[in-house]
Write a protein that holds these residues in place. Sequence first.
Motif, PDB file in Angstrom:
ATOM      1  N   GLY A  26       7.587   3.753  -4.204  1.00 12.84           N
ATOM      2  CA  GLY A  26       8.448   2.669  -3.745  1.00 12.84           C
ATOM      3  C   GLY A  26       7.839   1.785  -2.673  1.00 12.84           C
ATOM      4  O   GLY A  26       8.550   1.249  -1.821  1.00 12.84           O
ATOM      5  N   ARG A  27       6.503   1.593  -2.715  1.00 17.04           N
ATOM      6  CA  ARG A  27       5.849   0.771  -1.702  1.00 17.04           C
ATOM      7  C   ARG A  27       5.715  -0.676  -2.172  1.00 17.04           C
ATOM      8  O   ARG A  27       5.688  -0.967  -3.365  1.00 17.04           O
ATOM      9  CB  ARG A  27       4.462   1.324  -1.386  1.00 17.04           C
ATOM     10  N   GLU A  28       5.554  -1.573  -1.214  1.00 15.69           N
ATOM     11  CA  GLU A  28       5.311  -2.978  -1.511  1.00 15.69           C
ATOM     12  C   GLU A  28       3.817  -3.193  -1.787  1.00 15.69           C
ATOM     13  O   GLU A  28       2.968  -2.591  -1.114  1.00 15.69           O
ATOM     14  CB  GLU A  28       5.745  -3.862  -0.345  1.00 15.69           C
ATOM     15  N   PRO A  29       3.484  -4.056  -2.735  1.00 21.31           N
ATOM     16  CA  PRO A  29       2.073  -4.323  -2.993  1.00 21.31           C
ATOM     17  C   PRO A  29       1.490  -5.300  -1.982  1.00 21.31           C
ATOM     18  O   PRO A  29       2.227  -5.929  -1.213  1.00 21.31           O
ATOM     19  CB  PRO A  29       2.104  -4.957  -4.389  1.00 21.31           C
ATOM     20  N   ILE A  30       0.181  -5.424  -1.984  1.00 20.54           N
ATOM     21  CA  ILE A  30      -0.476  -6.458  -1.199  1.00 20.54           C
ATOM     22  C   ILE A  30      -0.074  -7.824  -1.752  1.00 20.54           C
ATOM     23  O   ILE A  30       0.537  -7.921  -2.818  1.00 20.54           O
ATOM     24  CB  ILE A  30      -2.008  -6.295  -1.255  1.00 20.54           C
ATOM     25  N   ALA A  31      -0.406  -8.879  -1.055  1.00 19.02           N
ATOM     26  CA  ALA A  31      -0.035 -10.231  -1.482  1.00 19.02           C
ATOM     27  C   ALA A  31      -0.682 -10.554  -2.829  1.00 19.02           C
ATOM     28  O   ALA A  31      -1.837 -10.177  -3.077  1.00 19.02           O
ATOM     29  CB  ALA A  31      -0.476 -11.256  -0.441  1.00 19.02           C
ATOM     30  N   PRO A  32       0.027 -11.230  -3.731  1.00 22.16           N
ATOM     31  CA  PRO A  32      -0.586 -11.651  -4.994  1.00 22.16           C
ATOM     32  C   PRO A  32      -1.599 -12.761  -4.761  1.00 22.16           C
ATOM     33  O   PRO A  32      -1.572 -13.452  -3.731  1.00 22.16           O
ATOM     34  CB  PRO A  32       0.612 -12.145  -5.812  1.00 22.16           C
ATOM     35  N   LEU A  33      -2.494 -12.936  -5.721  1.00 23.12           N
ATOM     36  CA  LEU A  33      -3.495 -13.988  -5.602  1.00 23.12           C
ATOM     37  C   LEU A  33      -2.872 -15.372  -5.509  1.00 23.12           C
ATOM     38  O   LEU A  33      -3.466 -16.286  -4.938  1.00 23.12           O
ATOM     39  CB  LEU A  33      -4.451 -13.938  -6.802  1.00 23.12           C
ATOM     40  N   ASN A  34      -1.680 -15.531  -6.047  1.00 20.41           N
ATOM     41  CA  ASN A  34      -1.001 -16.820  -5.974  1.00 20.41           C
ATOM     42  C   ASN A  34      -0.714 -17.230  -4.531  1.00 20.41           C
ATOM     43  O   ASN A  34      -0.640 -18.416  -4.222  1.00 20.41           O
ATOM     44  CB  ASN A  34       0.318 -16.776  -6.755  1.00 20.41           C
ATOM     45  N   GLU A  35      -0.568 -16.239  -3.658  1.00 23.37           N
ATOM     46  CA  GLU A  35      -0.299 -16.514  -2.247  1.00 23.37           C
ATOM     47  C   GLU A  35      -1.550 -16.446  -1.391  1.00 23.37           C
ATOM     48  O   GLU A  35      -1.641 -17.134  -0.360  1.00 23.37           O
ATOM     49  CB  GLU A  35       0.740 -15.512  -1.714  1.00 23.37           C
TER      50      GLU A  35
END
Length: 448
Positions: free
Chosen positions: A378-387
Amino acid sequence: MKSQASTLLAEVRTFRQNHPDVRYVDLIALDIPGHFYGKRYPIEMLEKVAAGSPLKLPQNAVLLGVQGGLFKIGDYCFHDGDPDANRRLVPGTLKPVRWESQPLGQMLITSDGTEAPIEFEPREVLAKVLERLHHKGIHPVVAFELEFYLFDKKLDNGLPQFARDPLSDDTDDQPNLHIERLSRFSEVLDDMAQTAKDQGIDITVITAELGPGQFEINFGHLDDGLRAADWAALFCRSTRGVALKHGYRASFMAKPYLQFPGSGMHVHVSLYDGAGNNVLAAHQQQPLRHAVAGCLELLPHCMPIFSPNHNAFRRLGGTVNAATRACWGFEDRDACVRIPDSDPRNLRIEHRLASADANPYLVLAAILVGLEHGLEAGREPIAPLNEDRSSGTDFPVEMLDAVRAMQHQPVLRDKLGAEFIDVYCENKRQDHLAFQQEINAREYRWFL
């Protein structure tokens, strides 16, 4: 068991009626490096196996290296007496072989579903992952995409030659997505597609890719992960055979040319619950983010699966659409994990890192374990490449580093099986060391 034997027997008898000229059937399974091994059975003996007679092959056939040699892996191969292990026929896979000079059949065999499955057999590894997910109420839907190159049938001093354009007898130089290339190579491509369909594979889109003589073929989505991986494995076998028949070589080698893009295995995966709801789309797509985080966390530890040989590591970076870090993004082909634009019902991930010559059973197993781990953690991922175009985490880019990163990863040992991890890592380590035991011309040129 009686019901399955009855079904198999009916399948074999129907095949014999429809193909009376077939005298032999190849019984085949995929080993760790992704090559088929097996035996050629008379059709009469196959009927006896379908009726319940034992089917046994050496257990250690699964452990063969890329060149077919045996490596000392624990007590296997040299201290275990090379025992036989039971296999079973895979229902629905008895099909005619169209690319051989004589009528022939083929059928998949496996140890999964037997009384003592081989823990390191690729199909069994995937079967255990899928069974665990099903017990948790998660049902994957999967589709593979495979890129490959066509070469001239004859090598030039051991080096591949570009495929010749059938109309001009010149090098294929049509650009990426050029429909004319599909037309010019239509005879062999049509035969590949039809032969795959004869094997029960749902072929969909065919694309001319960026490299000279490079193509991609997509398969339909399946709610049976084992069968989806079966399709990918069988397609590689039939495609190579059809190419030879037409005077070409077809290769799924990851990076045959340094100056042109490599060939990848892209895997689309969506997850559904027992009621048919898309698990990834629930709660404003929060499970999707968790699943992505799990994939990215385990990706650096799965590199020996995604890049299974020295050449496969050459594919990473340096050309378009080949990531050099564990990253994700929406509609971004530079990402390892791409989220294609889709409606909530069809929301899915596209895992793009694996090379085309990777073992499809193990690739899918590793992806599913990443998704499973992400949903649990249930962890958040790193920022997507779009950001953030610099977003991503490093992964190993050499085999021995990759093996070290994989061997002691606790989640992989738990969810893929400790015995499989140890056997697989040692197989890759030994293959890599064997590959280094040859001095090539460049080495003499540099150091003599």
